[in-house]
Scaffold this motif. Structure first.
Motif, PDB file in Angstrom:
ATOM      1  N   UNK A 172       0.825  -1.216   0.000  1.00 15.71           N
ATOM      2  CA  UNK A 172       0.000   0.000   0.000  1.00 15.71           C
ATOM      3  C   UNK A 172       0.855   1.260   0.000  1.00 15.71           C
ATOM      4  N   UNK A 173       2.028   1.205   0.613  1.00 12.03           N
ATOM      5  CA  UNK A 173       2.879   2.390   0.636  1.00 12.03           C
ATOM      6  C   UNK A 173       3.489   2.681  -0.734  1.00 12.03           C
ATOM      7  N   UNK A 174       3.579   1.660  -1.586  1.00 13.38           N
ATOM      8  CA  UNK A 174       4.068   1.905  -2.941  1.00 13.38           C
ATOM      9  C   UNK A 174       3.047   2.717  -3.733  1.00 13.38           C
ATOM     10  N   UNK A 175       1.762   2.456  -3.503  1.00 15.73           N
ATOM     11  CA  UNK A 175       0.716   3.263  -4.131  1.00 15.73           C
ATOM     12  C   UNK A 175       0.728   4.672  -3.539  1.00 15.73           C
ATOM     13  N   UNK A 176       0.881   4.747  -2.220  1.00 12.97           N
ATOM     14  CA  UNK A 176       0.927   6.050  -1.549  1.00 12.97           C
ATOM     15  C   UNK A 176       2.082   6.901  -2.053  1.00 12.97           C
ATOM     16  N   UNK A 177       3.200   6.268  -2.386  1.00 13.28           N
ATOM     17  CA  UNK A 177       4.346   7.016  -2.911  1.00 13.28           C
ATOM     18  C   UNK A 177       3.986   7.747  -4.200  1.00 13.28           C
ATOM     19  N   UNK A 178       3.221   7.101  -5.052  1.00 13.60           N
ATOM     20  CA  UNK A 178       2.808   7.744  -6.296  1.00 13.60           C
ATOM     21  C   UNK A 178       1.883   8.919  -5.994  1.00 13.60           C
TER      22      UNK A 178
END
Length: 262
Positions: A232-238
């Motif tokens: 989920x944090x990879x999506x949040x990074x975007x």
């Protein structure tokens, strides 16, 4: 196939001195991860909302304790209710002194074949996922227009582009979010506001692992380019990139987060 999960990326001040408002941010998914990342990226104040008051209060306390930021507030909001939307944005404006970034994360999905679906189920998914995003975007645009600046980031889905059985209502809603993003961005550009969206594929979080059959998860992961779902944090990074000044010349765009092989 690369199933390696990268190490958590530390913040780089992308949202330094910004104030942030995020809907549906009290769970264990993308919303709360985006809230955490926003603080790690230096935001000065943040308001998170959710429909579940108890869970929201816990999320506010957790965000404060884990990040050390005191300027964290929660406000209960059902994005399917216009009065709630207006009250949430008014609250966020008052508490933060002006919202710089809105992240529309609220959405609702179920699984059912279209042939078996009744109107209420279809309408509920559309009303929360598409209409809720529209309500938040519309009201935030009105507020940001007076300041001549601001950023809105919407959470779409790759299902807005591709087909999946039992997801006609959710896919239609997310395709609508994509179209809304593009059209609203053209309007908002006239007064200095940017609007973009991220379209996650499979984002894995505890609730998904708990609710989805293991066999289905493995099948969906096998279709992904990296052979795994996104953290989920990879999506949040975007989302953080889209919310930051690094994307200052980007508006009306949908960024896909991974994609299926074939």
């Amino acid at each position: 196939m690369n199933i390696h999960i990268p190490e958590y990326v530390s913040g780089h001040g992308l949202l330094k001195d910004k104030s942030v408002l995020i809907t549906a941010a009290a769970g264990v998914g993308i919303g709360f991860s985006a809230a955490t990342r926003a603080v790690e990226e230096g935001c000065r104040a943040i308001v998170i909302s959710d429909i579940h008051e108890g869970r929201l209060n816990e999320a506010v306390d957790k965000l404060k304790s884990e990040t050390g930021l005191e300027s964290v507030w929660g406000n209960v909001c059902n994005v399917a209710v216009e009065e709630d939307v207006q009250a949430l944005i008014a609250f966020a404006e008052e508490q933060t002194g002006g919202v710089d970034v809105l992240i529309n994360n609220a959405g609702l999905g179920t699984s059912k074949l279209l042939i078996d679906m009744e109107d209420p189920e279809w309408n509920k998914v559309i009303d929360v996922t598409l209409n809720g995003t529209m309500r938040m975007t519309r009201q935030m645009m009105r507020v940001m227009k007076t300041r001549g600046q601001g950023v809105i980031v919407n959470n779409a889905s790759v299902l807005g582009w591709r087909a999946q059985k039992e997801q006609a209502h959710y896919a239609a809603a997310k395709a609508g979010v994509m179209a809304l993003t593009r059209c609203a961005a053209l309007e908002a550009a006239d007064f200095g506001v940017r609007i973009n969206a991220v379209a996650p594929s499979l984002a894995v979080h505890p609730m998904l692992k708990k609710s989805a059959p293991e066999a289905l998860l493995k099948e969906l992961e096998s279709r992904e380019a990296y052979g795994r779902g996104a953290e989920v944090w990879e999506v949040a990074n975007i989302m953080m990139f889209l919310a930051s000044d690094y994307s200052s010349y980007l508006t009306g765009e949908i960024i896909s987060c991974s994609s299926q092989r074939a």
